[in-house]
Design an enzyme around this catalytic site. Structure first.
Site, PDB file in Angstrom:
ATOM      1  N   HIS A   1       1.627   5.420  -1.768  1.00 52.18           N
ATOM      2  CA  HIS A   1       1.295   6.581  -2.603  1.00 52.18           C
ATOM      3  C   HIS A   1       2.578   7.161  -3.175  1.00 52.18           C
ATOM      4  O   HIS A   1       3.410   7.677  -2.429  1.00 52.18           O
ATOM      5  CB  HIS A   1       0.572   7.647  -1.766  1.00 52.18           C
ATOM      6  CG  HIS A   1      -0.702   7.162  -1.175  1.00 52.18           C
ATOM      7  ND1 HIS A   1      -1.924   7.323  -1.786  1.00 52.18           N
ATOM      8  CD2 HIS A   1      -0.947   6.468  -0.035  1.00 52.18           C
ATOM      9  CE1 HIS A   1      -2.873   6.776  -1.046  1.00 52.18           C
ATOM     10  NE2 HIS A   1      -2.300   6.239   0.026  1.00 52.18           N
TER      11      HIS A   1
ATOM     12  N   HIS B   1     -10.686   1.391   1.512  1.00 55.59           N
ATOM     13  CA  HIS B   1     -10.515   2.404   2.551  1.00 55.59           C
ATOM     14  C   HIS B   1     -11.778   2.280   3.400  1.00 55.59           C
ATOM     15  O   HIS B   1     -12.835   2.783   3.017  1.00 55.59           O
ATOM     16  CB  HIS B   1     -10.363   3.807   1.960  1.00 55.59           C
ATOM     17  CG  HIS B   1     -10.087   4.838   3.019  1.00 55.59           C
ATOM     18  ND1 HIS B   1      -8.875   5.472   3.138  1.00 55.59           N
ATOM     19  CD2 HIS B   1     -10.863   5.291   4.034  1.00 55.59           C
ATOM     20  CE1 HIS B   1      -8.923   6.293   4.189  1.00 55.59           C
ATOM     21  NE2 HIS B   1     -10.116   6.202   4.742  1.00 55.59           N
TER      22      HIS B   1
ATOM     23  N   LYS C   1      -9.521  -0.136  -5.994  1.00 56.59           N
ATOM     24  CA  LYS C   1      -9.596   0.568  -4.714  1.00 56.59           C
ATOM     25  C   LYS C   1     -10.934   1.257  -4.546  1.00 56.59           C
ATOM     26  O   LYS C   1     -11.365   2.034  -5.396  1.00 56.59           O
ATOM     27  CB  LYS C   1      -8.470   1.615  -4.630  1.00 56.59           C
ATOM     28  CG  LYS C   1      -8.418   2.401  -3.329  1.00 56.59           C
ATOM     29  CD  LYS C   1      -7.839   1.589  -2.175  1.00 56.59           C
ATOM     30  CE  LYS C   1      -7.918   2.324  -0.836  1.00 56.59           C
ATOM     31  NZ  LYS C   1      -6.719   3.098  -0.525  1.00 56.59           N
TER      32      LYS C   1
ATOM     33  N   ASP D   1       1.495   2.647   3.469  1.00 53.35           N
ATOM     34  CA  ASP D   1       0.652   3.826   3.250  1.00 53.35           C
ATOM     35  C   ASP D   1       1.488   5.102   3.259  1.00 53.35           C
ATOM     36  O   ASP D   1       1.006   6.175   3.626  1.00 53.35           O
ATOM     37  CB  ASP D   1      -0.487   3.918   4.264  1.00 53.35           C
ATOM     38  CG  ASP D   1      -1.599   4.859   3.799  1.00 53.35           C
ATOM     39  OD1 ASP D   1      -1.630   5.229   2.607  1.00 53.35           O
ATOM     40  OD2 ASP D   1      -2.430   5.239   4.650  1.00 53.35           O
TER      41      ASP D   1
ATOM     42  N   HIS E   1       0.869  -1.200   0.000  1.00 50.19           N
ATOM     43  CA  HIS E   1       0.000   0.000   0.000  1.00 50.19           C
ATOM     44  C   HIS E   1       0.894   1.235   0.000  1.00 50.19           C
ATOM     45  O   HIS E   1       1.551   1.529   1.002  1.00 50.19           O
ATOM     46  CB  HIS E   1      -0.916   0.016   1.227  1.00 50.19           C
ATOM     47  CG  HIS E   1      -1.877   1.166   1.228  1.00 50.19           C
ATOM     48  ND1 HIS E   1      -3.225   1.007   1.481  1.00 50.19           N
ATOM     49  CD2 HIS E   1      -1.708   2.494   1.005  1.00 50.19           C
ATOM     50  CE1 HIS E   1      -3.824   2.186   1.407  1.00 50.19           C
ATOM     51  NE2 HIS E   1      -2.914   3.116   1.131  1.00 50.19           N
TER      52      HIS E   1
ATOM     53  N   HIS F   1      -4.776  -0.444   5.664  1.00 48.98           N
ATOM     54  CA  HIS F   1      -4.376   0.317   6.857  1.00 48.98           C
ATOM     55  C   HIS F   1      -5.367   0.141   8.019  1.00 48.98           C
ATOM     56  O   HIS F   1      -6.009   1.092   8.466  1.00 48.98           O
ATOM     57  CB  HIS F   1      -4.159   1.805   6.552  1.00 48.98           C
ATOM     58  CG  HIS F   1      -5.152   2.450   5.620  1.00 48.98           C
ATOM     59  ND1 HIS F   1      -6.510   2.366   5.789  1.00 48.98           N
ATOM     60  CD2 HIS F   1      -4.966   3.194   4.515  1.00 48.98           C
ATOM     61  CE1 HIS F   1      -7.103   3.033   4.817  1.00 48.98           C
ATOM     62  NE2 HIS F   1      -6.203   3.530   4.023  1.00 48.98           N
TER      63      HIS F   1
HETATM   64  O1  DOR Z   1      -3.429   9.580   5.465  1.00 53.95           O
HETATM   65  C1  DOR Z   1      -3.745   9.270   4.337  1.00 53.95           C
HETATM   66  N1  DOR Z   1      -3.151   9.838   3.268  1.00 53.95           N
HETATM   67  N2  DOR Z   1      -4.733   8.402   4.156  1.00 53.95           N
HETATM   68  C2  DOR Z   1      -5.232   8.133   2.947  1.00 53.95           C
HETATM   69  O2  DOR Z   1      -6.156   7.361   2.866  1.00 53.95           O
HETATM   70  C3  DOR Z   1      -4.720   8.835   1.753  1.00 53.95           C
HETATM   71  C4  DOR Z   1      -3.367   9.327   1.954  1.00 53.95           C
HETATM   72  C5  DOR Z   1      -2.943  10.362   0.913  1.00 53.95           C
HETATM   73  O3  DOR Z   1      -3.129  10.086  -0.279  1.00 53.95           O
HETATM   74  O4  DOR Z   1      -2.408  11.390   1.286  1.00 53.95           O
HETATM   75 ZN    ZN Z   2      -3.268   5.093   1.423  1.00 53.87          ZN
END
Ligand code: DOR
Ligand code: ZN
Length: 344
Positions: free
Chosen positions: A16, A137, A100, A248, A14, A175
């Protein structure tokens, strides 16, 4: 005392990466350690089609260090307009490993998400048929529901029914942050799994709010009370294969975090594996790190485990105070903290 620790190369289930110039910082940070990552699709615009996923994948690969063999595992962003055919196309693409579900408004760039998770059953049916995991989520979004209760309400209101109606659908409760989420996963077979972030293992809401507000510990779903943290810790330390590594890692510029209305997300990638190693060692469970980081994820995703290794060295190492990411300054999660492990 062990001075080095060699394990099968891990994957991040997971993550970004963001897009554009930021990829110059985020992709190497992950690809130096992890072989594969499940790449979250919450860009603007979101990754809602195979074509968008293909071009995003190429932009990521262009920033991977030479010889890293890094493999981005792309994810389709579900919306109210997603069709069964798009899921069939995703399955045929060979590059998409999950779909997702962001309830609309739940988090960063989720405005195009699904307005009613109970209103897209044909999509769950097609995901089950195509054997594509549903990545959740798991929070409701109504303003009248307390933010600390949103995960439990999601489980009660939506997840229990989705799980029952689509028994062969693989579901990742992303998460996980509550004892309720942990118990839900534990009470089902291995088709229900959860990713676990370093912050939800190592912190609780006191680390966010006691003695001053700590914006760099703010993420969504928000840190919960200690009893929830303990439930997550116990699930991971028990060696249950349904719980595996998903950082995450979610970078936001320093000025967007340290703001009157700060963004949610912890940029943990620069120290991810040493952080998890520190947690396992603190709990006398260093021997369980490898299966959590390198085995349970590929087993769930029906992918081969990696065949090469990474090595950690026991040497005090301080997480850098800043990281430059595509011209923006980020504060890594746990910046300035000294860890007993560093990457070789
Ligand atoms: O804290 C988070 N940041 N939770 C999420 O679900 C998305 C992520 C983000 O893309 O910044
Ligand atoms: Zn995330």
């Amino acid at each position: 005392m062990t001075t080095t620790l060699t394990l099968t190369r891990p994957d991040d289930w997971h993550l970004h990466f963001r897009d554009g110039d930021q990829l110059r910082g985020t992709v190497p940070a992950t690809a130096q350690v992890f072989r594969r990552a499940i790449v979250m699709p919450n860009l603007t615009p979101p990754i809602t089609t195979v074509a968008l996923a293909q071009s995003y994948r190429q932009r990521i690969l262009a920033q991977a260090p030479d010889q890293s063999l890094f493999e981005p595992l792309m994810v389709l962003y579900l919306t109210d307009a997603t069709t069964r055919q798009q899921i069939i196309d995703a399955a045929a693409s060979g590059i998409i490993y999950g779909a997702k579900l962001y309830p609309a408004g739940a988090t960063t760039n989720s405005d195009s998400g699904v307005s009613d998770p109970a209103g897209i059953y044909p999509l769950y049916e097609e995901l089950e048929k195509q054997n594509i995991p549903l990545l959740l989520h798991g929070e409701v979004t109504e303003s009248e529901i307390d933010i600390f209760d949103r995960e439990k309400v999601f489980i009660d209101r939506y997840l229990a029914d989705i799980r029952n109606r689509f028994p062969a659908l693989r579901i990742v409760f992303e998460h996980v942050t509550t004892a309720d989420g942990v118990q839900f996963v534990q009470s089902h077979d291995r088709l229900t799994a959860a990713t676990v972030t370093p912050q939800h293992l190592m912190m609780n809401r006191n680390d966010l709010l006691a003695g001053g507000i700590r914006p760099h510990n703010y993420c969504l779903p928000v840190l919960k009370r200690r009893e929830h943290q303990l439930a997550i810790q116990q699930a991971v330390l028990s060696g249950d294969p349904r719980f595996f590594l998903g950082t995450d890692s979610a970078p936001h510029a320093q000025n967007k975090k340290e703001a009157a209305c700060g963004c949610a997300g912890c940029y943990s990638a620069p120290a991810a594996l040493p952080l998890y190693a520190t947690f396992f060692e603190q709990h006398q469970a260093l021997d369980r790190l490898e299966s959590f980081a390198s085995f349970f994820g590929p087993d769930f995703y029906q992918l081969p485990r990696n065949s090469d290794t990474v090595t950690l060295i026991r040497e005090n190492w301080t997480i850098p105070s800043h990281a430059e990411v595509g011209g923006l300054t980020m504060v890594p999660w746990q910046a300035g903290v000294e860890l007993p492990w560093r990457m070789a």
